[in-house]
Design a protein around this motif. Sequence first.
Motif, PDB file in Angstrom:
ATOM      1  N   ASP A  50      -6.113  10.431   2.446  1.00 47.36           N
ATOM      2  CA  ASP A  50      -7.558  10.198   2.422  1.00 47.36           C
ATOM      3  C   ASP A  50      -7.987   9.403   1.191  1.00 47.36           C
ATOM      4  OD1 ASP A  50      -7.089  12.221   0.554  1.00 47.36           O
ATOM      5  OD2 ASP A  50      -8.985  13.230   0.973  1.00 47.36           O
ATOM      6  N   LYS A  51      -7.242   9.529   0.065  1.00 50.34           N
ATOM      7  CA  LYS A  51      -7.631   8.807  -1.147  1.00 50.34           C
ATOM      8  C   LYS A  51      -7.465   7.298  -0.997  1.00 50.34           C
ATOM      9  CE  LYS A  51      -3.106   9.351  -3.386  1.00 50.34           C
ATOM     10  NZ  LYS A  51      -2.373   9.933  -4.527  1.00 50.34           N
ATOM     11  N   LEU A  52      -6.630   6.871   0.002  1.00 50.27           N
ATOM     12  CA  LEU A  52      -6.456   5.444   0.244  1.00 50.27           C
ATOM     13  C   LEU A  52      -7.617   4.878   1.051  1.00 50.27           C
ATOM     14  CD1 LEU A  52      -4.681   2.888   0.069  1.00 50.27           C
ATOM     15  CD2 LEU A  52      -3.485   3.682   2.119  1.00 50.27           C
ATOM     16  N   LEU A  53      -8.333   5.738   1.780  1.00 53.86           N
ATOM     17  CA  LEU A  53      -9.388   5.260   2.678  1.00 53.86           C
ATOM     18  C   LEU A  53     -10.794   5.684   2.271  1.00 53.86           C
ATOM     19  CD1 LEU A  53      -7.665   6.001   6.135  1.00 53.86           C
ATOM     20  CD2 LEU A  53      -7.960   3.777   5.057  1.00 53.86           C
ATOM     21  N   PHE A 100       0.812  -1.221   0.000  1.00 52.07           N
ATOM     22  CA  PHE A 100       0.000   0.000   0.000  1.00 52.07           C
ATOM     23  C   PHE A 100       0.846   1.272   0.000  1.00 52.07           C
ATOM     24  CE2 PHE A 100      -2.349  -3.365   2.121  1.00 52.07           C
ATOM     25  CZ  PHE A 100      -3.571  -3.352   1.457  1.00 52.07           C
ATOM     26  N   GLN A 101       2.161   1.117   0.074  1.00 48.62           N
ATOM     27  CA  GLN A 101       3.002   2.291   0.235  1.00 48.62           C
ATOM     28  C   GLN A 101       3.055   3.159  -1.017  1.00 48.62           C
ATOM     29  OE1 GLN A 101       6.809   1.345   1.986  1.00 48.62           O
ATOM     30  NE2 GLN A 101       5.882   0.022   3.547  1.00 48.62           N
ATOM     31  N   GLN A 102       2.758   2.577  -2.147  1.00 48.47           N
ATOM     32  CA  GLN A 102       2.710   3.383  -3.361  1.00 48.47           C
ATOM     33  C   GLN A 102       1.357   4.058  -3.546  1.00 48.47           C
ATOM     34  OE1 GLN A 102       3.819   0.752  -6.574  1.00 48.47           O
ATOM     35  NE2 GLN A 102       6.012   0.955  -6.137  1.00 48.47           N
ATOM     36  N   ASN A 103       0.420   3.747  -2.667  1.00 45.42           N
ATOM     37  CA  ASN A 103      -0.930   4.330  -2.763  1.00 45.42           C
ATOM     38  C   ASN A 103      -1.191   5.362  -1.667  1.00 45.42           C
ATOM     39  OD1 ASN A 103      -1.770   2.683  -5.007  1.00 45.42           O
ATOM     40  ND2 ASN A 103      -1.964   0.971  -3.568  1.00 45.42           N
ATOM     41  N   GLY A 104      -0.122   5.903  -1.106  1.00 40.23           N
ATOM     42  CA  GLY A 104      -0.308   6.978  -0.136  1.00 40.23           C
ATOM     43  C   GLY A 104      -0.170   6.545   1.305  1.00 40.23           C
ATOM     44  N   LEU A 105       0.516   5.425   1.564  1.00 43.35           N
ATOM     45  CA  LEU A 105       0.730   4.979   2.951  1.00 43.35           C
ATOM     46  C   LEU A 105       2.220   5.085   3.269  1.00 43.35           C
ATOM     47  CD1 LEU A 105      -0.788   1.949   4.757  1.00 43.35           C
ATOM     48  CD2 LEU A 105       1.695   2.203   4.723  1.00 43.35           C
ATOM     49  N   SER A 106       2.529   5.550   4.477  1.00 42.12           N
ATOM     50  CA  SER A 106       3.932   5.636   4.919  1.00 42.12           C
ATOM     51  C   SER A 106       4.016   5.271   6.404  1.00 42.12           C
ATOM     52  CB  SER A 106       4.494   7.046   4.691  1.00 42.12           C
ATOM     53  OG  SER A 106       3.798   7.997   5.478  1.00 42.12           O
ATOM     54  N   ARG A 119      -4.496  15.963   3.681  1.00 42.69           N
ATOM     55  CA  ARG A 119      -5.719  15.212   3.983  1.00 42.69           C
ATOM     56  C   ARG A 119      -5.322  13.762   4.252  1.00 42.69           C
ATOM     57  NH1 ARG A 119      -7.352  17.891  -0.774  1.00 42.69           N
ATOM     58  NH2 ARG A 119      -7.228  15.916  -1.928  1.00 42.69           N
ATOM     59  N   ARG A 120      -5.353  13.388   5.526  1.00 35.95           N
ATOM     60  CA  ARG A 120      -4.811  12.082   5.878  1.00 35.95           C
ATOM     61  C   ARG A 120      -5.385  11.577   7.201  1.00 35.95           C
ATOM     62  NH1 ARG A 120      -1.883  16.151   7.781  1.00 35.95           N
ATOM     63  NH2 ARG A 120      -0.650  15.893   9.706  1.00 35.95           N
ATOM     64  N   ILE A 121      -5.215  10.289   7.406  1.00 37.37           N
ATOM     65  CA  ILE A 121      -5.440   9.665   8.706  1.00 37.37           C
ATOM     66  C   ILE A 121      -4.073   9.212   9.227  1.00 37.37           C
ATOM     67  CG2 ILE A 121      -6.361   7.649   9.918  1.00 37.37           C
ATOM     68  CD1 ILE A 121      -8.500   9.632   9.426  1.00 37.37           C
ATOM     69  N   GLU A 122      -3.741   9.620  10.434  1.00 36.17           N
ATOM     70  CA  GLU A 122      -2.503   9.161  11.049  1.00 36.17           C
ATOM     71  C   GLU A 122      -2.841   8.253  12.231  1.00 36.17           C
ATOM     72  OE1 GLU A 122       0.018  12.515  11.997  1.00 36.17           O
ATOM     73  OE2 GLU A 122       1.007  12.353  10.046  1.00 36.17           O
TER      74      GLU A 122
END
Length: 279
Positions: free
Chosen positions: A157-160, A137-143, A261-264
């Motif tokens: 946010d686009k990942l979720l 998932f790291q190429q889809n906006g996860l770190s 725009r993210r969830i941490e």
Amino acid sequence: MKTIFQSLILLFSISFISSCVVMSTKKYNALLVQKDSISLGWEASRNKVNALEGEIVSLRSDTALLNSKITELEEKLKTLDENYSALKLNTSSEIQKLADDLQKREERLTEVEDILRKRDEATNALKDKLQKALLGFQQNGLSVDIRNGKVYVSLTDKLLFSSGSIIIDEKGELALKELAKVLKTQPEINISVEGHTDNQRVVNLGQITDNWDLSVLRATSVVRFLTEIEKIENDRITATGKGEYQPIETGSSPEIRSRNRRIEIVLSPKLDELYNLIK
């Protein structure tokens, strides 16, 4: 001294009387001279005796005074010795107490350092596990990274979510399922889910009136999925909304707004053992 003088006078008188008939003038004068010399000697001796007696009285007085001072100084010395002994005892006791306190502090410091080392080791191990589990998932906006001794799993946010939505989509559920697998093996980890938005005003989202609402509701959606679907313990997890007020970057370009725009998901080891040590 007086008796000697009287004996001399008596002897002189007898000699004088016994020889007065035939004594010449010259001899008589010699006797008178002798008598005067004896008188002067006796007077000088008497004066010397008086002086010596006075000196004896003075010396006796001085001796008494010195004895008194010696006694006083001996008492002071005794008191000083007692005070010194007490001070030495107290000082030794204080030094020992300080040494004991220092040893205890060093032991506590060693314990704290050991716990922090273990925490850092556990944090790095957790980061490695999460990176492996979430590699797809790291190429889809996860770190995954470490900040201040905590592991941060950041999901854009686009990942979720779909745009403006608080419902987790299928791709986001897959990422959270993989995350939950790791979290279930780490019961000593506390979980905090933080929602973040960009600085654009919310429009046409029904009852969601602003970015505060949007960030809180998205964090709550993730918490419900992890607790209700993935069965993560409720007492390990919290949800908070940060709105637009903790951006990763400042700016208004589409790329910057997308990163903000993210969830941490913040993962921190329980430090009860450490808190107990530093109470």
